[in-house]
Design a protein around this motif. Structure first.
Motif, short mmCIF file in Angstrom:
data_model
loop_
_atom_site.label_atom_id
_atom_site.label_comp_id
_atom_site.label_asym_id
_atom_site.label_seq_id
_atom_site.Cartn_x
_atom_site.Cartn_y
_atom_site.Cartn_z
N LYS A 193 -0.58 -1.07 9.41
CA LYS A 193 0.55 -0.15 9.19
C LYS A 193 1.85 -0.92 8.98
CE LYS A 193 -1.23 3.91 11.64
NZ LYS A 193 -1.05 4.81 12.82
N SER A 194 2.05 -1.98 9.74
CA SER A 194 3.28 -2.76 9.61
C SER A 194 3.34 -3.44 8.25
CB SER A 194 3.35 -3.81 10.73
OG SER A 194 4.57 -4.51 10.67
N TYR A 195 2.23 -4.05 7.83
CA TYR A 195 2.19 -4.69 6.52
C TYR A 195 2.46 -3.66 5.42
CZ TYR A 195 0.40 -9.38 7.66
OH TYR A 195 0.27 -10.66 8.11
N GLU A 196 1.78 -2.54 5.49
CA GLU A 196 1.91 -1.53 4.44
C GLU A 196 3.35 -1.02 4.34
OE1 GLU A 196 -2.60 0.38 4.31
OE2 GLU A 196 -1.06 1.28 5.59
N LYS A 197 3.95 -0.73 5.48
CA LYS A 197 5.32 -0.21 5.50
C LYS A 197 6.28 -1.21 4.85
CE LYS A 197 9.04 1.09 8.71
NZ LYS A 197 9.97 -0.01 8.30
N HIS A 198 6.22 -2.45 5.28
CA HIS A 198 7.17 -3.44 4.79
C HIS A 198 6.89 -3.87 3.35
CE1 HIS A 198 9.37 -3.82 8.50
NE2 HIS A 198 8.26 -4.01 9.17
N LEU A 199 5.62 -3.84 2.97
CA LEU A 199 5.30 -4.20 1.59
C LEU A 199 5.84 -3.19 0.59
CD1 LEU A 199 1.70 -5.69 1.77
CD2 LEU A 199 3.67 -6.73 0.64
N VAL A 200 5.77 -1.91 0.94
CA VAL A 200 6.31 -0.87 0.05
C VAL A 200 7.80 -1.12 -0.20
CG1 VAL A 200 6.89 1.57 -0.12
CG2 VAL A 200 4.61 0.89 0.60
N GLU A 201 8.53 -1.36 0.89
CA GLU A 201 9.97 -1.58 0.77
C GLU A 201 10.27 -2.90 0.05
OE1 GLU A 201 11.11 -1.46 4.84
OE2 GLU A 201 11.28 0.72 4.91
N PHE A 202 9.52 -3.93 0.41
CA PHE A 202 9.76 -5.26 -0.15
C PHE A 202 9.46 -5.28 -1.65
CE2 PHE A 202 8.66 -10.06 0.39
CZ PHE A 202 9.86 -10.40 -0.23
N LYS A 203 8.34 -4.70 -2.04
CA LYS A 203 7.97 -4.68 -3.46
C LYS A 203 9.03 -3.96 -4.28
CE LYS A 203 2.93 -5.06 -3.17
NZ LYS A 203 1.65 -4.37 -3.39
N SER A 204 9.49 -2.82 -3.78
CA SER A 204 10.50 -2.05 -4.50
C SER A 204 11.80 -2.84 -4.64
CB SER A 204 10.76 -0.74 -3.76
OG SER A 204 11.81 -0.02 -4.38
N ALA A 205 12.26 -3.42 -3.53
CA ALA A 205 13.53 -4.16 -3.56
C ALA A 205 13.42 -5.42 -4.41
CB ALA A 205 13.94 -4.53 -2.13
N SER A 206 12.30 -6.13 -4.30
CA SER A 206 12.16 -7.39 -5.03
C SER A 206 11.98 -7.15 -6.53
CB SER A 206 10.98 -8.21 -4.48
OG SER A 206 9.76 -7.53 -4.62
N GLU A 207 11.30 -6.07 -6.90
CA GLU A 207 11.14 -5.75 -8.33
C GLU A 207 12.49 -5.48 -8.98
OE1 GLU A 207 8.39 -2.54 -8.48
OE2 GLU A 207 6.63 -3.80 -8.05
#
Length: 225
Positions: A193-207
């Motif tokens: 859950k922690s990975y999934e939550k942060h990956l969604v935010e990180f991918k969006s911001a980094s893109e």
């Protein structure tokens, strides 16, 4: 097989999922290092900055690498603030306001900056004006870059922060020892859950961050033709 696997037969699949998500996080981090260095190169060449490039610390933790990117971005923001302050000082108030107006055409803004950029930098090309327009006072610095910094800080402060970047090479069980010390169903689920939550935010911001930097470099190339 870990003892808990007899009680929780789905644990091996959960380990694989954490392994996959961990690799995705590393890929995003690596891409952000590359994009930041690309921006550093543009600023050093065209705005006379002396920013240092950064390298991913393969022996460090997720938090340590997030902090490296944050420190580099903060340095970039400080340099852009200096250019912004100089433009505000050299330009007439009405012209400076046009730079902040999102409705103004980019070509008009570049023409405005070209009037004073050589005074600020000593010597400047049209590419320098384009870089200044793309980065100074735009949503790149006020929104996109700031969002990435926020997300990186959140990842570093989460339970993922203490995990080593190179942990995959040491065996997947090391990830779980780094998190909580035992491999059980609830702990694996929490990690996922922690990975999934942060990956969604990180991918969006980094893109968005990567696209903004690509726009800057493309604009510079057009100006240099």
């Amino acid at each position: 097989m870990a003892q808990s696997d007899f009680l929780y037969p789905e644990n091996p699949k959960r380990r694989q999922e954490v392994n996959r998500l961990h690799q995705q996080l590393l890929d995003c981090l690596s891409d952000s290092f590359h994009a930041t260095n690309k921006l550093v190169g543009v600023l050093n060449v065209h705005l006379g900055c002396t920013l240092a490039s950064i390298e991913m610390n393969r022996g460090g933790t997720i938090k340590e690498n997030c902090d490296l990117i944050i420190q580099a971005i903060v340095g970039i923001q400080k340099e852009l603030q200096k250019v912004d302050a100089a433009l505000k000082e050299k330009l007439e108030p009405t012209l400076y306001r046009k730079l902040q107006d999102i409705k103004e055409r980019e070509t008009e803004k570049i023409a405005i900056v070209q009037k004073v950029i050589s005074v600020i930098l000593g010597e400047a090309t049209s590419a320098a004006s384009a870089v200044a327009v793309k980065l100074v006072g735009s949503n790149v610095t006020t929104g996109i870059i700031s969002k990435l910094v926020t997300v990186l800080a959140q990842i570093g402060a989460s339970l993922l922060g203490s995990i080593g970047v190179a942990v995959l090479g040491l065996g997947i069980d090391m990830i779980f020892r780094a998190i909580l010390g035992a491999v059980e169903k609830t702990q694996l689920q929490a990690a996922i859950k922690s990975y999934e939550k942060h990956l969604v935010e990180f991918k969006s911001a980094s893109e968005k961050y990567h696209r903004a930097i690509a726009e800057v470099t493309d604009t510079v190339k057009r100006q240099m033709k």
